[in-house]
Design a protein around this motif. Structure first.
Motif, PDB file in Angstrom:
ATOM      1  N   LEU A  30       0.859  -1.178   0.000  1.00 12.57           N
ATOM      2  CA  LEU A  30       0.000   0.000   0.000  1.00 12.57           C
ATOM      3  C   LEU A  30       0.895   1.228   0.000  1.00 12.57           C
ATOM      4  N   GLU A  31       0.420   2.332  -0.594  1.00 17.79           N
ATOM      5  CA  GLU A  31       1.229   3.541  -0.686  1.00 17.79           C
ATOM      6  C   GLU A  31       0.492   4.739  -0.092  1.00 17.79           C
ATOM      7  N   ALA A  32       1.262   5.603   0.561  1.00 19.46           N
ATOM      8  CA  ALA A  32       0.726   6.853   1.102  1.00 19.46           C
ATOM      9  C   ALA A  32       1.741   7.954   0.866  1.00 19.46           C
ATOM     10  N   GLU A  33       1.252   9.145   0.501  1.00 25.82           N
ATOM     11  CA  GLU A  33       2.150  10.260   0.209  1.00 25.82           C
ATOM     12  C   GLU A  33       2.441  11.129   1.427  1.00 25.82           C
ATOM     13  N   ASP A  34       1.756  10.902   2.528  1.00 27.54           N
ATOM     14  CA  ASP A  34       2.031  11.648   3.753  1.00 27.54           C
ATOM     15  C   ASP A  34       1.512  10.870   4.957  1.00 27.54           C
ATOM     16  N   GLY A  35       1.766  11.414   6.160  1.00 28.09           N
ATOM     17  CA  GLY A  35       1.381  10.723   7.375  1.00 28.09           C
ATOM     18  C   GLY A  35      -0.112  10.564   7.552  1.00 28.09           C
ATOM     19  N   ASP A  53       8.651   7.494   5.963  1.00 30.31           N
ATOM     20  CA  ASP A  53       9.618   8.567   5.744  1.00 30.31           C
ATOM     21  C   ASP A  53       9.443   9.651   6.813  1.00 30.31           C
ATOM     22  N   ILE A  54      10.548  10.194   7.308  1.00 29.40           N
ATOM     23  CA  ILE A  54      10.458  11.217   8.350  1.00 29.40           C
ATOM     24  C   ILE A  54      10.019  12.554   7.771  1.00 29.40           C
ATOM     25  N   MET A  55      10.632  12.977   6.666  1.00 32.28           N
ATOM     26  CA  MET A  55      10.381  14.303   6.114  1.00 32.28           C
ATOM     27  C   MET A  55       9.253  14.252   5.089  1.00 32.28           C
ATOM     28  N   MET A  56       8.019  14.478   5.563  1.00 30.96           N
ATOM     29  CA  MET A  56       6.860  14.508   4.671  1.00 30.96           C
ATOM     30  C   MET A  56       6.023  15.741   4.986  1.00 30.96           C
ATOM     31  N   PRO A  57       5.342  16.296   3.983  1.00 33.31           N
ATOM     32  CA  PRO A  57       4.470  17.447   4.241  1.00 33.31           C
ATOM     33  C   PRO A  57       3.235  17.028   5.033  1.00 33.31           C
ATOM     34  N   GLY A  58       2.566  18.002   5.595  1.00 33.70           N
ATOM     35  CA  GLY A  58       1.374  17.684   6.374  1.00 33.70           C
ATOM     36  C   GLY A  58       1.747  17.083   7.707  1.00 33.70           C
ATOM     37  N   LEU A  59       1.587  15.784   7.833  1.00 32.22           N
ATOM     38  CA  LEU A  59       1.975  15.056   9.046  1.00 32.22           C
ATOM     39  C   LEU A  59       3.262  14.309   8.759  1.00 32.22           C
TER      40      LEU A  59
END
Length: 231
Positions: A30-35, A53-59
């Motif tokens: 499964l894929e997600a672009e942010d927290g 990933d630690i550095m993501m926009p939003g959450l």
């Protein structure tokens, strides 16, 4: 049923690469672009491991990891472009089980995924077979079958990595384990891709959870220059 891996990263190229490698190993991805998206998917799907990933926009990954740990001990592997020790310590301190620095070798990451999943499905290295409960003392017990510990009358949630390390020490009372041996036993792989901080941060997290005074631990003792033990 194949294990389901959730990859949360704002870089679509990294998600694509990981998707291909994980799918080739037989995993459902499964894929997600942010927290926030990652948290939504966890509510909708049964997930066995998260690559976060630690550095993501939003959450970001740190905040997402903290939210996940509020009610789940699912294995989490952190990704970050930052390689400084403090960033690794921060990631592990929030409850992550492992940490990989970008750019990374996809085969290394796959090896870490397999190690985490093996540990999740394994009661513990060389566990004593005649009892499912280990009593450290009257106030501290470990239930191997349920992966639960009770300290001073309260259930204490542990991550899979923390539980494996604690079980290793508890089933070998009095034996001193080096950082290298702890890594090999808890991660169930050779200590090729790790640093001492990886194990040390997990030991610190364990002490914060089980010791009345983490600075003067009663249970997990340091044998200076050698390693750790539980008497």
């Amino acid at each position: 049923m194949n294990n389901t891996i959730l990859v949360a990263d704002d870089d679509p190229e990294i998600r694509d690469v990981l998707h291909i490698y994980l799918r080739n190993e037989g995993y459902r991805v499964l894929e997600a672009e942010d927290g926030w998206k990652a948290l939504e998917l966890m509510k909708e799907e049964s997930v066995d491991l998260i690559i976060l990933d630690i550095m993501m926009p939003g959450l970001d990954g740190i905040k997402a990891c903290l939210k996940i740990r509020e009610d789940s001990n699912i294995p989490i592997i952190m990704l970050s472009a930052k390689g400084e020790a403090i960033d690794k310590i921060t990631g592990l301190s929030t409850g992550a089980d492992d940490y990989v620095t970008k750019p990374f070798n996809p085969l290394e990451l796959i090896a870490r995924v397999k190690a985490q999943l093996r540990r999740q499905n394994f009661a513990g290295p060389n566990a004593v077979a005649d009892s499912s409960i280990i009593h450290i003392d009257e106030e501290f017990s470990i239930n191997k079958e349920q992966h639960r510990i009770t300290v001073r009358g309260k259930d204490v949630p542990l991550t899979p990595t923390e539980f494996s390390i604690l079980l290793l020490l508890a089933t070998h009372r009095g034996q001193v384990f080096s950082i290298d041996k702890i890594y090999q036993s808890a991660w169930r792989e050779q200590s090729v891709f790790y640093s001492d901080n990886t194990v040390m941060v997990h030991i610190r997290n364990l002490r914060e959870k089980i010791e009345a005074n983490p600075r003067e631990p009663m249970y997990i003792k340091t044998v200076w220059g050698v390693g750790y033990k539980i008497d």
